[in-house]
Scaffold this motif. Sequence first.
Motif, PDB file in Angstrom:
ATOM      1  N   ILE A  77       0.861  -1.185   0.000  1.00 29.69           N
ATOM      2  CA  ILE A  77       0.000   0.000   0.000  1.00 29.69           C
ATOM      3  C   ILE A  77       0.892   1.227   0.000  1.00 29.69           C
ATOM      4  O   ILE A  77       1.729   1.389   0.886  1.00 29.69           O
ATOM      5  N   GLN A  78       0.748   2.066  -1.036  1.00 31.31           N
ATOM      6  CA  GLN A  78       1.516   3.312  -1.064  1.00 31.31           C
ATOM      7  C   GLN A  78       0.600   4.449  -0.673  1.00 31.31           C
ATOM      8  O   GLN A  78      -0.341   4.787  -1.389  1.00 31.31           O
ATOM      9  N   LEU A  79       0.881   5.042   0.500  1.00 29.69           N
ATOM     10  CA  LEU A  79       0.010   6.104   1.007  1.00 29.69           C
ATOM     11  C   LEU A  79       0.344   7.413   0.300  1.00 29.69           C
ATOM     12  O   LEU A  79       1.503   7.675  -0.024  1.00 29.69           O
ATOM     13  N   PRO A  80      -0.667   8.245   0.028  1.00 24.64           N
ATOM     14  CA  PRO A  80      -0.413   9.502  -0.691  1.00 24.64           C
ATOM     15  C   PRO A  80       0.165  10.571   0.242  1.00 24.64           C
ATOM     16  O   PRO A  80       0.011  10.490   1.462  1.00 24.64           O
ATOM     17  N   ASP A  81       0.864  11.545  -0.358  1.00 22.33           N
ATOM     18  CA  ASP A  81       1.232  12.738   0.402  1.00 22.33           C
ATOM     19  C   ASP A  81       0.500  13.913  -0.241  1.00 22.33           C
ATOM     20  O   ASP A  81      -0.456  13.708  -0.996  1.00 22.33           O
ATOM     21  N   GLU A  82       0.948  15.127   0.038  1.00 21.17           N
ATOM     22  CA  GLU A  82       0.196  16.292  -0.443  1.00 21.17           C
ATOM     23  C   GLU A  82       0.320  16.493  -1.958  1.00 21.17           C
ATOM     24  O   GLU A  82      -0.293  17.388  -2.513  1.00 21.17           O
TER      25      GLU A  82
END
Lengths: 513, 107
Positions: A77-82
């Motif tokens: 799972i690649q979590l998003p940043d801004e």
Amino acid sequence: VNGGLRQSMAWLHTWTGLVFGWVLYAMFLTGTASYFRPEITRWMEPETGRPAAVGVSAQAAIAYLQRAAPDARSWTIQLPDERASVIRVAWRHDPKPGETRAQRQALAEVNRAALDAATGAVVRPRDTRGGEFFYRFHFQLHYLPVLTGRWVAGLAAMFMLTAIVTGVITHKRIFKDLFTFRPAKGGQRAWLDAHNVMGVLALPFHLMITYTGLVLLMGQLMPWGVVANYQSPAGYFAAAFPHAPEPQPSGRAAPLAPVAPMLAEASRAWGGGRAWIVTVRSPGDAAAIVEVERRSGDEIAYRSGSIGFSGVSGARIFQAPPEGPASQTDNVMGGLHMARFAGAGLRWTYFLCGLAGAAMTATGLVLWTVKRRRDLPDPTRPHLGFRLVERLNIGTVAGVPAGMAAMLWANRLLPANLASRAAWEVNAMFLTWGAAVAWACLRPARRAWAETLWAAAGLVALTPLVSALTSPRNLARSLADGDWAMAAFDGTLAALGAGLAVCAAKASAGRAT
Amino acid sequence: VIPVLLLAFSGVGGLCLAMARHQPAALGRSATPRESALLRAGGIVGLGASFGAAGAGSGWDVGAVAWCGAVMTAALALTLVASYRPRWIPGLAAGAGVAGALLAALG
């Protein structure tokens, strides 16, 4: 510095610069674009939204994976940043007996999904490589086996380093000529001024980017340290980049513990650092392990280590040990190159310095012909080598930006159901580049400069218009939504197109070469 | 980032004005050795202030990188001004110095 040394350095500068000049120019442009890799990806996936407060937790991604791939060997799972608007999830199964590498790669393309970061809804972007392509191309090229491409790019970078050092030694008045650009003088003087200004004023960047680029390829270019000390490359990787242990599946089912407390504990251990990639190995098994990697870019160093948890009890079972000084140096150098740590302002200065590098390479290539034109026995009938360099210069200096824009056009214009669509987007870049070289060979040099530069200016500047006509991404909507990154994307393309148009106008007026 | 960039521009502007080669076009005359020394000192102060603003704003590790980027960007921008509008250098450098110092003090 005596004349003899300076002369031999000038010779080295001329020829190291020329041999890989065209490749280096393409590497500079695509590498510079890669500072905006997430934004380019987002632009090329207009089906995705804009970065918002992340409303969906990693737990929701896990719930999706439990439905989509309950019996997978691992989940990522690649979590998003801004800068991103989707959570990317992927899963892998144990290889089936007799499964080939190519088959596994094809499966990896299918076994993945994108979830909207705000709502968790599955989004299905068009088939594209996005900003990932420019990033990959700038260090491993294309249409070549990956390792071969990296050798060529690595050699080009070594030639670049030689060209930088010899260029500094060759430059007679490095301090006296600071801030000096005399376009009015025309001809060789103006080209040399431009080359010097781009090279000298951004010299710290050029040295840093070339050297750290070589450091990033070091494992391949100079493998002897690893070969001498480790039985296999795998042993080196395990020692240099430690990860949580691979679980041995027990065969007993056990529910996965909630991940939110694990992410919170990891963040505390990192002094507030953010989680980025969450890998679950053997999910659903009593031996499951959850590994949390820290966001690349939280620090200047780009590898920020990971923390492993038992997937069932949630207890911490692994933490990457602190790096040794050599590893840390390598890590910071890689981080300086990639600039993932940079905020918006610093990222723009990286971008401008990268453009200066491309301009330095381009002006250097043009200088090669400008200097030699005077000495031709018959300037109307130059020898083959001169013609070759001149045509490649035209076709590449104008053709690479034209090709990069053509790839963006292809992203909008190719039919959604075209087979190998992503590959055709990339082909569009090289077909355009090749067409520019072919055009340059067929036309008188001066006209070819003007025509290819005008074409490049048009392709680059009109890209936002093509997007507005064929997709939901347009300037008005970006502004209305407050999506500043996409608005800036359009503005940057317009500015770059205008810059190319200025070059084209100068070439039309007969000032080029 | 903005004050760092402005202060860096005033710094490279001062260094440029201190150079005999750029004085006729930028100042309309050659500066005395004393004036040149003052301009050079002013340029160094501007670059130093820029470094301070970068370090105070983003920490000394990222700040040092940001400062290098700001100086290079400012130098490229200054070269454009020096090539096409040299008479603007004194005003722009002074203005950037004042604006940068104010922004740094406020921010």
